[in-house]
Design an enzyme around this catalytic site. Structure first.
Site, PDB file in Angstrom:
ATOM      1  N   CYS A 118       5.486   2.697  -8.751  1.00 37.91           N
ATOM      2  CA  CYS A 118       6.519   3.159  -9.692  1.00 37.91           C
ATOM      3  C   CYS A 118       7.077   4.490  -9.233  1.00 37.91           C
ATOM      4  O   CYS A 118       8.170   4.888  -9.612  1.00 37.91           O
ATOM      5  CB  CYS A 118       5.967   3.239 -11.107  1.00 37.91           C
ATOM      6  SG  CYS A 118       5.049   4.739 -11.462  1.00 37.91           S
ATOM      7  N   VAL A 269      -4.897  34.648 -16.607  1.00 42.19           N
ATOM      8  CA  VAL A 269      -4.910  34.543 -15.146  1.00 42.19           C
ATOM      9  C   VAL A 269      -4.416  33.139 -14.782  1.00 42.19           C
ATOM     10  O   VAL A 269      -3.275  32.925 -14.404  1.00 42.19           O
ATOM     11  CB  VAL A 269      -6.297  34.844 -14.562  1.00 42.19           C
ATOM     12  CG1 VAL A 269      -6.233  34.874 -13.036  1.00 42.19           C
ATOM     13  CG2 VAL A 269      -6.818  36.173 -15.084  1.00 42.19           C
ATOM     14  N   SER A 273      -7.179  27.752 -19.683  1.00 38.68           N
ATOM     15  CA  SER A 273      -7.955  27.633 -20.907  1.00 38.68           C
ATOM     16  C   SER A 273      -7.054  27.983 -22.083  1.00 38.68           C
ATOM     17  O   SER A 273      -6.865  27.183 -22.998  1.00 38.68           O
ATOM     18  CB  SER A 273      -9.151  28.590 -20.838  1.00 38.68           C
ATOM     19  OG  SER A 273      -9.845  28.570 -22.034  1.00 38.68           O
ATOM     20  N   PHE A 829       3.033  -1.845 -17.337  1.00 31.09           N
ATOM     21  CA  PHE A 829       1.824  -2.672 -17.453  1.00 31.09           C
ATOM     22  C   PHE A 829       1.768  -3.472 -18.757  1.00 31.09           C
ATOM     23  O   PHE A 829       0.692  -3.761 -19.266  1.00 31.09           O
ATOM     24  CB  PHE A 829       0.555  -1.803 -17.303  1.00 31.09           C
ATOM     25  CG  PHE A 829       0.657  -0.808 -16.180  1.00 31.09           C
ATOM     26  CD1 PHE A 829       0.711  -1.247 -14.865  1.00 31.09           C
ATOM     27  CD2 PHE A 829       0.745   0.552 -16.426  1.00 31.09           C
ATOM     28  CE1 PHE A 829       0.848  -0.349 -13.824  1.00 31.09           C
ATOM     29  CE2 PHE A 829       0.888   1.458 -15.394  1.00 31.09           C
ATOM     30  CZ  PHE A 829       0.940   1.014 -14.097  1.00 31.09           C
ATOM     31  N   ARG A 943      -1.261  -5.973 -18.837  1.00 31.42           N
ATOM     32  CA  ARG A 943      -1.528  -6.713 -17.601  1.00 31.42           C
ATOM     33  C   ARG A 943      -2.717  -7.675 -17.756  1.00 31.42           C
ATOM     34  O   ARG A 943      -3.820  -7.254 -18.078  1.00 31.42           O
ATOM     35  CB  ARG A 943      -1.845  -5.708 -16.506  1.00 31.42           C
ATOM     36  CG  ARG A 943      -1.589  -6.188 -15.104  1.00 31.42           C
ATOM     37  CD  ARG A 943      -1.828  -5.037 -14.175  1.00 31.42           C
ATOM     38  NE  ARG A 943      -1.194  -5.245 -12.893  1.00 31.42           N
ATOM     39  CZ  ARG A 943      -1.089  -4.289 -11.964  1.00 31.42           C
ATOM     40  NH1 ARG A 943      -1.557  -3.094 -12.185  1.00 31.42           N
ATOM     41  NH2 ARG A 943      -0.522  -4.528 -10.805  1.00 31.42           N
ATOM     42  N   PHE A 945      -2.880 -10.018 -19.958  1.00 27.88           N
ATOM     43  CA  PHE A 945      -2.526 -10.623 -21.243  1.00 27.88           C
ATOM     44  C   PHE A 945      -3.638 -11.496 -21.836  1.00 27.88           C
ATOM     45  O   PHE A 945      -3.484 -12.705 -21.987  1.00 27.88           O
ATOM     46  CB  PHE A 945      -1.256 -11.461 -21.024  1.00 27.88           C
ATOM     47  CG  PHE A 945      -0.352 -11.509 -22.217  1.00 27.88           C
ATOM     48  CD1 PHE A 945       0.434 -10.431 -22.551  1.00 27.88           C
ATOM     49  CD2 PHE A 945      -0.300 -12.629 -23.024  1.00 27.88           C
ATOM     50  CE1 PHE A 945       1.275 -10.471 -23.657  1.00 27.88           C
ATOM     51  CE2 PHE A 945       0.532 -12.686 -24.125  1.00 27.88           C
ATOM     52  CZ  PHE A 945       1.326 -11.597 -24.445  1.00 27.88           C
ATOM     53  N   VAL A1112       5.707 -13.172 -13.382  1.00 30.00           N
ATOM     54  CA  VAL A1112       6.780 -14.034 -12.883  1.00 30.00           C
ATOM     55  C   VAL A1112       8.136 -13.331 -12.812  1.00 30.00           C
ATOM     56  O   VAL A1112       9.115 -13.925 -12.369  1.00 30.00           O
ATOM     57  CB  VAL A1112       6.931 -15.325 -13.728  1.00 30.00           C
ATOM     58  CG1 VAL A1112       5.752 -16.237 -13.551  1.00 30.00           C
ATOM     59  CG2 VAL A1112       7.159 -14.988 -15.193  1.00 30.00           C
ATOM     60  N   GLU A1292      -0.615  -9.642 -11.830  1.00 31.20           N
ATOM     61  CA  GLU A1292      -1.711  -9.408 -12.772  1.00 31.20           C
ATOM     62  C   GLU A1292      -3.069  -9.866 -12.267  1.00 31.20           C
ATOM     63  O   GLU A1292      -4.108  -9.372 -12.708  1.00 31.20           O
ATOM     64  CB  GLU A1292      -1.431 -10.169 -14.069  1.00 31.20           C
ATOM     65  CG  GLU A1292      -0.195  -9.726 -14.798  1.00 31.20           C
ATOM     66  CD  GLU A1292       0.148 -10.699 -15.907  1.00 31.20           C
ATOM     67  OE1 GLU A1292      -0.108 -10.403 -17.064  1.00 31.20           O
ATOM     68  OE2 GLU A1292       0.662 -11.796 -15.579  1.00 31.20           O
TER      69      GLU A1292
HETATM   70  C1  LIG Z   1      -7.369  19.974 -16.600  1.00 29.91           C
HETATM   71  C2  LIG Z   1      -8.538  20.913 -16.636  1.00 29.91           C
HETATM   72  C3  LIG Z   1      -9.740  20.478 -16.145  1.00 29.91           C
HETATM   73  C4  LIG Z   1     -10.843  21.315 -16.164  1.00 29.91           C
HETATM   74  N1  LIG Z   1     -12.024  20.848 -15.697  1.00 29.91           N
HETATM   75  C5  LIG Z   1     -13.114  21.626 -15.732  1.00 29.91           C
HETATM   76  C6  LIG Z   1     -14.359  21.167 -15.265  1.00 29.91           C
HETATM   77  O1  LIG Z   1     -14.487  20.022 -14.823  1.00 29.91           O
HETATM   78  N2  LIG Z   1     -15.412  21.999 -15.323  1.00 29.91           N
HETATM   79  C7  LIG Z   1     -15.295  23.258 -15.808  1.00 29.91           C
HETATM   80  O2  LIG Z   1     -16.262  23.975 -15.802  1.00 29.91           O
HETATM   81  N3  LIG Z   1     -14.143  23.732 -16.258  1.00 29.91           N
HETATM   82  C8  LIG Z   1     -13.048  22.939 -16.242  1.00 29.91           C
HETATM   83  N4  LIG Z   1     -11.867  23.421 -16.733  1.00 29.91           N
HETATM   84  C9  LIG Z   1     -11.846  24.724 -17.382  1.00 29.91           C
HETATM   85  C10 LIG Z   1     -11.583  25.853 -16.437  1.00 29.91           C
HETATM   86  O3  LIG Z   1     -12.714  26.124 -15.665  1.00 29.91           O
HETATM   87  C11 LIG Z   1     -11.247  27.064 -17.274  1.00 29.91           C
HETATM   88  O4  LIG Z   1     -10.144  26.758 -18.058  1.00 29.91           O
HETATM   89  C12 LIG Z   1     -10.882  28.228 -16.400  1.00 29.91           C
HETATM   90  O5  LIG Z   1     -11.925  28.612 -15.606  1.00 29.91           O
HETATM   91  C13 LIG Z   1     -10.365  29.405 -17.200  1.00 29.91           C
HETATM   92  O6  LIG Z   1      -9.807  30.354 -16.319  1.00 29.91           O
HETATM   93  P1  LIG Z   1      -8.321  30.897 -16.460  1.00 29.91           P
HETATM   94  O7  LIG Z   1      -8.135  31.934 -15.454  1.00 29.91           O
HETATM   95  O8  LIG Z   1      -7.363  29.798 -16.403  1.00 29.91           O
HETATM   96  O9  LIG Z   1      -8.382  31.496 -17.928  1.00 29.91           O
HETATM   97  P2  LIG Z   1      -7.184  31.856 -18.876  1.00 29.91           P
HETATM   98  O10 LIG Z   1      -6.760  30.657 -19.626  1.00 29.91           O
HETATM   99  O11 LIG Z   1      -6.142  32.581 -18.137  1.00 29.91           O
HETATM  100  O12 LIG Z   1      -7.945  32.841 -19.853  1.00 29.91           O
HETATM  101  C14 LIG Z   1      -8.997  32.383 -20.647  1.00 29.91           C
HETATM  102  C15 LIG Z   1      -9.600  33.496 -21.483  1.00 29.91           C
HETATM  103  O13 LIG Z   1     -10.342  34.362 -20.671  1.00 29.91           O
HETATM  104  C16 LIG Z   1     -10.008  35.714 -20.930  1.00 29.91           C
HETATM  105  N5  LIG Z   1     -10.137  36.445 -19.666  1.00 29.91           N
HETATM  106  C17 LIG Z   1      -9.681  36.032 -18.466  1.00 29.91           C
HETATM  107  N6  LIG Z   1     -10.052  36.900 -17.510  1.00 29.91           N
HETATM  108  C18 LIG Z   1     -10.720  37.904 -18.129  1.00 29.91           C
HETATM  109  C19 LIG Z   1     -11.340  39.073 -17.674  1.00 29.91           C
HETATM  110  N7  LIG Z   1     -11.347  39.413 -16.405  1.00 29.91           N
HETATM  111  N8  LIG Z   1     -11.916  39.860 -18.583  1.00 29.91           N
HETATM  112  C20 LIG Z   1     -11.913  39.543 -19.891  1.00 29.91           C
HETATM  113  N9  LIG Z   1     -11.347  38.433 -20.374  1.00 29.91           N
HETATM  114  C21 LIG Z   1     -10.772  37.615 -19.507  1.00 29.91           C
HETATM  115  C22 LIG Z   1      -8.613  35.664 -21.468  1.00 29.91           C
HETATM  116  O14 LIG Z   1      -8.382  36.756 -22.308  1.00 29.91           O
HETATM  117  C23 LIG Z   1      -8.585  34.355 -22.207  1.00 29.91           C
HETATM  118  O15 LIG Z   1      -9.013  34.528 -23.532  1.00 29.91           O
HETATM  119  C24 LIG Z   1     -10.728  22.617 -16.708  1.00 29.91           C
HETATM  120  C25 LIG Z   1      -9.502  23.060 -17.209  1.00 29.91           C
HETATM  121  C26 LIG Z   1      -8.411  22.217 -17.179  1.00 29.91           C
HETATM  122  C27 LIG Z   1      -7.104  22.674 -17.716  1.00 29.91           C
HETATM  123  S1  FES Z   2       2.935   4.922  -8.196  1.00 28.96           S
HETATM  124 FE1  FES Z   2       1.384   6.221  -8.901  1.00 28.96          FE
HETATM  125  S2  FES Z   2       1.653   6.130 -11.040  1.00 28.96           S
HETATM  126 FE2  FES Z   2       3.020   4.644 -10.342  1.00 28.96          FE
END
Ligand SMILES: Cc1cc2nc3c(=O)[nH]c(=O)nc-3n(C[C@H](O)[C@H](O)[C@H](O)COP(=O)(O)OP(=O)(O)OC[C@H]3O[C@@H](n4cnc5c(N)ncnc54)[C@H](O)[C@@H]3O)c2cc1C
Ligand code: FES
Ligand code: FES
Length: 1361
Positions: A118, A269, A273, A829, A943, A945, A1112, A1292
């Site tokens: 797609c 950063v 989160s 699908f 897919r 069905f 089809v 399918e």
């Molecule tokens: C799609 C997705 C998948 C993920 N999968 C996993 C996973 O499999 N395992 C896992 O462990 N984690 C996972 N995470 C979480 C990820 O590890 C945390 O979101 C990330 O580490 C947060 O860091 P950031 O810099 O983005 O924080 P931000 O979102 O930028 O900040 C988060 C918070 O931390 C505070 N902060 C940041 N830095 C400081 C500092 N130096 N001092 C004081 N406060 C501070 C901020 O004030 C805020 O409140 C996932 C997140 C997403 C979106």
């Molecule tokens: S080709 Fe990857 S989602 Fe359709």
């Protein structure tokens, strides 16, 4: 500080080499939306908005003026605030290459290797690899796989994507028959038993045609940004909107002053989160601090105590530092680093790892964050600073629990983290188990550490921390204290398990469910740690003795640890998938076929290159038209209730909101006879649309939608087919809640059959539903025309005719005033057959009321909430059989959960009843089918069905018979398989020859028997890991059980320059329909493909198209295109005969002069099919397609994880018009099937609300889920007189073959249970998730955990099947 006291700075960054200056940068604006709406760069796609799918991937390049280095990394633009981009260079897919300028080899190879279907995920794939290749010119295959961790594709099954990028790898992977010493190009395989007289070919693309990599093609990092980075090192940057100010200080001192002034201001950063709450428009931060330019927070230093990492360093940097440092240090010092590295390899995807900071990870303290338990167990130290001074605290359990005395103060920031070295007497391990191997939050994770008194195994210190259990990481502190002084032995382990289970409790209603599984993981991890330490002690003593260091002879004698037994060794180590490899084998065209004739050749997808460059346009990529409004819907929060009132007054006050549209605004019919477009008096499921808010922007519309107030009066809902415990809702069976009458088929004499059987067994199977999870969410743009109330509807649908009909009827218009247009759909699908019409009605009514164009592009959570998916299934069986495994009689009762309206449920249950025999000839058979009506979103086509449910059900019966008779499963399958010419239960005649050919070929190709023996051998030696293997066969009926469903139309124009425009009623969903149409037109008109173009599917050119579905779509439209082309060819006959040596262009010009029409419509009436439910007889399907698949897996009995080792598929695709497309469909469907049967689980609350609404909670297969060896063979020498060019529709069929993985896992679980003396006649319901696998491997740990009596608590989620 707020911006009104200061002029905001200009936000300056580069996009694809062009400078962007934003004078009014909004700190809440995210890059994805900015690129798409402001810069009109629509190649970057929205797939989820929460960092989970990778469709929005871009590359960021930044210059570090101190290190004088440029860093390139991938990033999810959906989470990236534009204000974080000051001084950065952004590369989007448009910047990588374009058809207009020059395509990049990364794009070209992906297209030529058929890596897009797609195409919606494709720009994201390109960007992930582009960022990798910018950093590593020759990456390893492991790096390539890891770069794709964060990218989801719902169509391809990933194999072609990996293959296309393998050409960039260091390792030479010349072709697909790797390891055989043979090149795939132009190789004729030795063939197989059915290949006599035909040429067999392997490989689907020709690497010799690939463009060479040309580094001059890449953008150079803008020198201006380097200068800026130097000059602005000391400058504070401030950007602001009306409600938020973004401040990027340049020094720590300044940051601390700001933090003192604004203690509540978050430090953003990665925003991975904080950014996840962006949907809550009311929850915003007036001040945001961005500490990325502060040198102290970027520091990396190796000190005497350990590694110090700046808090603003991202997780990918941490990983790279650890990878670099570990080999340089003595092993004993790096134990914590190794544990961290292990977690970092599976944590999130590369985009998130490259954005998320260590500090953000630590401070946000998510329950399932993987690094915190291990950082805490390893005694990491946080260096904090505030304007009051500096201090250090331990990142310990009390910090993680947020205890005031141990926590960071609001005015403080984390500057850096010290991760200390480990010592000789210390052991540290990390564990995690997630629903999917990679890019999935842990269900439970753990960090464990033990310190022994030197030279002994006496515990001096112990830390055990778990994530995924409470609201943050939890510590078993008291248990650890009690174990101090104990020896490291079995008694200690039992005591530890008991203590931990007492201390770390998980209530039965805990959010996230899987309660018993999570409890089991607590002790399973503990056990694995115990063994790892024992193993480590043995290694240590041995090494110590061998090297004559540290341990005295005396100590070694007292402290001797035997090597672990093989049984115990098998508990160590996680299952990790290796680099996948594929083989694709198919019948080549005849030697005599003209090279210009594309039929039968693996031609690239007609939009392949456009997919990879981002130039392929989807609905939401259409540029906004003048006056366009955005639409957001208000949906029901009740499963069943009367609507007492709807108050829209507050919504209308929201700035930008133009209007609110309800059922009262529909001038004509509000939906169809079965389903309302807007709920009027009553709601019948959570997620049902009640009204819609239209506003100038989507944010305003969403804000308005939140302000609509609805008062409900509760009614009791029916949610499940059958409930096993007493809850607040009803079940359909008990309450006779059905959508249709029972569907029933009978064959033979069932009572007689049971009497003649040696044995009779009874059982049940429950199967969960499935989300379509097309990467492009439902989208529609409605543009009212100036005249005659005409409307243009641009819609992502499989059924444009239904959209046209429903919109016309809602607006009281004739259908001839509604023009539907669909260029392509980003995956469907089956999910875009019925629902898009309702979305189009909502948008059209809004457009009608406001007189303005309206765009309605659903966000992922809304799409998942509103639309249903595959029907959950419940089946009961009674099967009578002989000792030799021959089934004599079967009585099946099948139920599906249809949801709240009829939708396609009647047809689905009919197909289940018609198809449930699969490949088996059951002489006496009774099948009864019921579609249950419940208060859940209406389930719909998907897919396969109904066949994926029916097939799994009958295979479960086969396995039950094999278990009872003790016969090998394949023997029971063989003895019951249809043989020769046969009749189905509805008296349809067919020949099972190809069923057997596929089966036999699959046995040979997979080397089934010898691998089965090896699996047994492995299982004898490994107590905690088991392998399983299964081979299944398939009879798949293609098409529909009524002729008119198969009709199709086409329109072919030849223009005076000889170019040809082909149009037909089929819709491009990624299945390559247009590519095949062009191949057919080229073949019929005998002109090169380059002469032919397809523009769009439109109700204005080809009216009354049926839905594109049922495998089809391609072949019926192909017949119409063929018809039109043959008409034209015939018309040109006299001209050609007169000038046989003339060129095509000459003939066309001459034809025009002779007033011969150069335009023709083509039509296909449809295959003759019928099914009479009165007589229970019919020719229900045009033809059958056969296949077989063999899969091998390995499971981890302690965690429930599994790894797909190898799959071999043999499919009777007959003569493939395009083997690349057909094999792509088989592989993609197979992996989607693997998703249904092993991964994808939808959760509903006891109130009927869907809880899985994003890729974070709903896991479709990712790159890590595909078999390490994936082989697809198309059966040669097969004919199909019914379909065009003797082809077969394979869209399918591959899906059900995914169940071979289900049965391979079951085989492995059976091996576990056999060894443990547990009953073997167990039932495994679908999907076989980590939870189900673990809990089926009953052992001391599953027995140890507390159990809650069903009915004594309200669970977080309910079973609706
Ligand atoms: C799609 C997705 C998948 C993920 N999968 C996993 C996973 O499999 N395992 C896992 O462990 N984690 C996972 N995470 C979480 C990820 O590890 C945390 O979101 C990330 O580490 C947060 O860091 P950031 O810099 O983005 O924080 P931000 O979102 O930028 O900040 C988060 C918070 O931390 C505070 N902060 C940041 N830095 C400081 C500092 N130096 N001092 C004081 N406060 C501070 C901020 O004030 C805020 O409140 C996932 C997140 C997403 C979106
Ligand atoms: S080709 Fe990857 S989602 Fe359709
Ligand atoms: S849209 Fe950004 S990751 Fe899905």
């Amino acid at each position: 500080m707020a911006c009104h006291d200061k002029q905001p700075d200009d936000l300056i960054f580069f996009v694809n080499g062009k400078k962007v200056i934003e004078r009014q940068a909004d700190p809440e604006e995210l890059l994805l939306y900015y690129l798409r709406k402001e810069l009109r760069l629509s190649g970057t796609k929205y797939g989820c908005g929460v960092g989970g799918c990778g469709a929005c991937t871009v590359m960021l390049s930044t210059y570090d003026p101190v290190a004088k280095k440029i860093r390139h990394h991938p990033a999810n633009s959906c989470l990236l605030p534009i204000c974080s981009l000051h001084g950065a260079a952004v590369t989007t897919v448009e910047g990588v290459g374009s058809i207009k300028k020059r395509i990049n080899p990364i794009q070209e190879r992906l297209a030529k290797c058929h890596g897009s279907q797609c195409g919606f995920c494709t720009p994201g794939m390109v960007m992930s690899i582009y960022a990798l290749v910018r950093n590593h010119v020759k990456p390893s295959m492991e790096q390539i796989i890891s770069a794709l961790d964060g990218n989801l594709c719902r169509c391809t099954g990933y194999r072609p994507i990996i293959d296309s990028y393998a050409s960039f790898a260091k390792e030479q992977t010349c072709c697909q028959l790797r390891g055989t010493g043979q090149c795939c190009l132009d190789q004729e395989e030795l063939g197989c038993s059915s290949s006599a007289g035909v040429r067999i070919r392997s490989g689907l693309c020709n690497p010799a045609e690939f463009l060479p990599v040309d580094p001059t093609q890449e953008f150079i990092f803008p020198p201006e940004l380097m200068r800026m980075a130097q000059e602005q090192q000391k400058k504070t940057l401030t950007f602001c909107s009306k409600r938020t100010t973004w401040i990027s200080p340049s020094s720590l001192k300044e940051l601390l002053e700001l933090k003192a002034k604004y203690p509540k201001a978050p430090l953003v950063v990665g925003n991975t989160s904080l950014g996840l709450n962006k949907n809550d428009h009311d929850a915003y931060h007036p001040i945001i601090l961005h500490p990325l330019r502060i040198p102290e927070m970027q520091v990396v230093s190796i000190t005497d105590d350990g590694i110090v990492i700046g808090a603003a360093c991202c997780l990918a940097q941490l990983r790279d530092i650890l990878m670099e440092t570990i080999p340089k240090l003595p092993n004993e010092k790096t134990k914590i680093y190794q544990a961290l590295l292990q977690q970092l390899r599976t944590l999130a995807g590369e985009q998130i790892r490259s954005m998320a900071s260590l500090g953000g990870h630590i401070v946000s303290r998510g329950s399932a964050w993987d690094l915190n338990p291990i950082l805490s167990a390893g005694k990491s130290v946080l260096s904090l600073a505030s304007n009051g001074g500096k201090r250090q605290i331990f990142l310990n359990d009390q910090f993680l629990a947020g205890h005031k005395h141990a926590d960071i103060e609001p005015k403080e920031v984390i500057v850096s983290v010290l991760i200390p070295y480990s010592t000789k007497d210390e052991f540290i391990s990390a564990f995690r188990q997630a629903d999917r191997q990679k890019n999935a939050f842990s269900v439970v994770n753990a960090g464990l550490r033990v310190l022994f008194s030197p030279g002994t195994d006496t515990i001096v210190d112990l830390s055990i921390l778990y994530g995924g259990i409470g609201s943050t990481t939890l510590s078993a502190r008291k248990s650890c204290e009690k174990l101090i002084g104990r020896q490291w032995d079995d008694q200690m382990l039992s005591e530890a398990c008991k203590l931990v289970l007492e201390e770390i409790s998980l209530p039965p209603s805990a959010s996230g469910g899987k309660v018993e599984y999570r409890r089991t993981l607590l002790v399973s991890f503990l056990f694995r740690f115990y063994l790892e330490v024992l193993h480590g002690l043995h290694q240590m003593v041995r090494t110590g003795q061998e090297l004559h260091i540290s341990i005295s002879r005396e100590a070694a004698r007292n402290f001797w640890y035997a090597e672990l037994s093989q049984d115990k060794m098998s508990a160590l180590g996680m299952l990790q998938s290796g680099v996948p490899q594929g083989v694709q084998v198919y019948q080549d065209v005849d030697r005599g076929q003209s090279p210009q004739d594309p039929v039968g050749r693996p031609i690239m997808h007609q939009s392949g290159i456009k997919h990879t460059t981002g130039e392929a346009v989807y609905i939401d990529d259409i540029r906004p038209v003048d006056g366009e409004l955005s639409l957001a819907v208000v949906t029901s929060i009740k499963a069943h209730a009367k609507i007492k009132s709807i108050d829209i007054s507050e919504a209308l006050q929201v700035p930008g909101v133009i209007n609110v549209v309800t059922a009262k605004d529909v001038p004509g019919k509000n939906g169809n006879d079965e389903e309302e477009a807007f709920a009027k008096d009553k709601v019948i499921c959570v997620g049902q649309i009640i009204c819609a808010v239209v506003a100038e922007t989507l944010t305003q519309a969403k804000c308005g939608a939140k302000k609509v107030k609805i008062v409900y009066e509760d009614l009791q809902p029916v949610l499940a087919i059958k409930v096993t415990m007493h809850l607040l809702f009803l079940d359909a069976i008990k309450h006779n809640s059905y959508i249709t009458e029972e569907r029933k088929l009978e064959k033979g004499d069932i009572e007689k059959g049971f009497k003649s059987a040696d044995k009779i067994i009874e059982g049940e199977l429950h199967m969960g539903g499935q989300e379509h999870f097309y990467l492009e969410t439902n989208s529609v743009v409605v543009i009212p025309r100036m005249e005659d109330k005409e409307m243009d509807v641009y819609v992502s649908t499989q059924h444009a005719t239904e959209v046209q009909k429903l919109v016309a009827s809602a607006l009281n218009l004739q259908s001839n005033k509604v023009m539907c247009h669909t260029k392509r759909v980003g995956g469907a699908f089956g999910g875009k057959i019925t629902k898009p019409s309702f979305f189009a009605v909502i948008a059209a009514v809004a457009a009608n009321k406001t007189g303005r164009p309206v765009r309605f592009a659903l966000e992922r959570d809304m799409d998942m909430l509103i639309t249903g998916g595959r029907h959950p299934f419940f089946g009961k069986y009674k099967v009578g059989f002989m000792k030799n495994g021959r089934i004599m009689a079967a009585d099946f009762q099948c139920y599906i959960n249809g949801g709240c309206t009829k939708d396609e449920s009647e047809l689905v249950i009919e197909y289940i009843v018609l198809k449930v025999d699969n490949a088996y000839n059951i002489p006496n058979l009774r099948v009864r089918g019921h579609a249950c009506k419940t208060n859940l979103p209406s389930n719909t086509a998907f897919r396969g069905f109904g066949f994926p449910q029916a097939g799994l059900f009958v295979e479960t019966c086969i396995v039950a018979v094999a278990t009872k008779t003790g016969l090998p499963h394949e023997k029971v399958r063989e003895i019951n398989m249809y043989k020769g010419v046969n009749r189905t239960a509805f008296e349809e005649e067919f020949d099972a020859e190809n069923l057997w050919k596929c089966w036999k070929e699959c046995l040979v190709k997979s080397d089934y028997h010898s691998r089965n023996a090896k699996v047994e051998e492995f299982n004898k030696k490994n107590y905690w890991k088991k392998k399983g293997i299964a081979i299944i066969s398939m009879k798949f009926s293609v098409g529909f059980n009524a002729t008119y469903f198969h009709q199709a139309g086409a329109l072919v124009h030849i223009y005076l320059d000889g170019s040809v425009l082909v149009t037909h009623g089929g819709i491009e969903l990624g299945q390559g329909i247009h590519t095949k149409m062009l191949q057919i037109a080229s073949h019929e008109l005998k002109i090169p493909l380059s002469y032919i173009h397809f523009c769009e599917t439109s109700s204005t050119t080809v009216p009354n198209g049926k839905y594109t579905a049922g495998s089809v779509g391609t072949e019926i439209n192909a017949r119409a295109v063929q018809d039109a082309c043959q008409i034209l060819w015939k018309r040109l006959d006299p001209i050609r005969r007169k000038n046989p040596k003339g060129k095509w262009e000459d003939w066309i010009s001459e034809a025009h002069k002779k007033s011969i029409s150069l335009s023709a419509t083509g039509y296909f009436k449809g295959y003759e099919t019928n099914m009479n439910w009165e007589t229970k007889k019919g020719h229900a399907f045009p033809y059958f397609l056969y296949g077989a698949a063999c899969s091998e897996v390995e499971i981890d009995c302690l965690t429930g994880a599994h790894k797909n080792i190898r799959t071999d598929i043999v499919m009777d695709a007959s003569f493939s018009i395009n083997p690349a497309i057909d094999i792509g469909q088989i592989e993609g469907a197979f992996i989607q099937g693997v998703g249904l049967y092993t991964l994808e689980e939808i959760y509903f609350s006891p109130e009927g609300e869907q809880l899985t609404l994003s890729p974070d909670t709903y896991k479709i297969p990712a790159v890590c889920d595909i078999p390490e060896q994936f082989h697809v063979y198309l059966l040669p020498n097969s004919c199909n007189s019914i379909a065009i060019y003797s082809s077969k529709g394979v869209g399918e069929a591959g899906f059900f073959l995914g169940s071979s993985v289900f049965f391979a896992i079951r085989d492995a679980v059976a091996a576990v249970r056999k060894e443990r003396g547990l009953p073997l006649d167990f039932t495994l319901n679908s999907p076989l998730t980590v939870e189900r696998i673990r809990m089926a491997c009953d052992d001391i740990f599953t027995k140890m955990i507390p159990k809650d009596k069903p009915g004594t608590y309200k669970p977080w989620a309910i079973d609706i099947s």
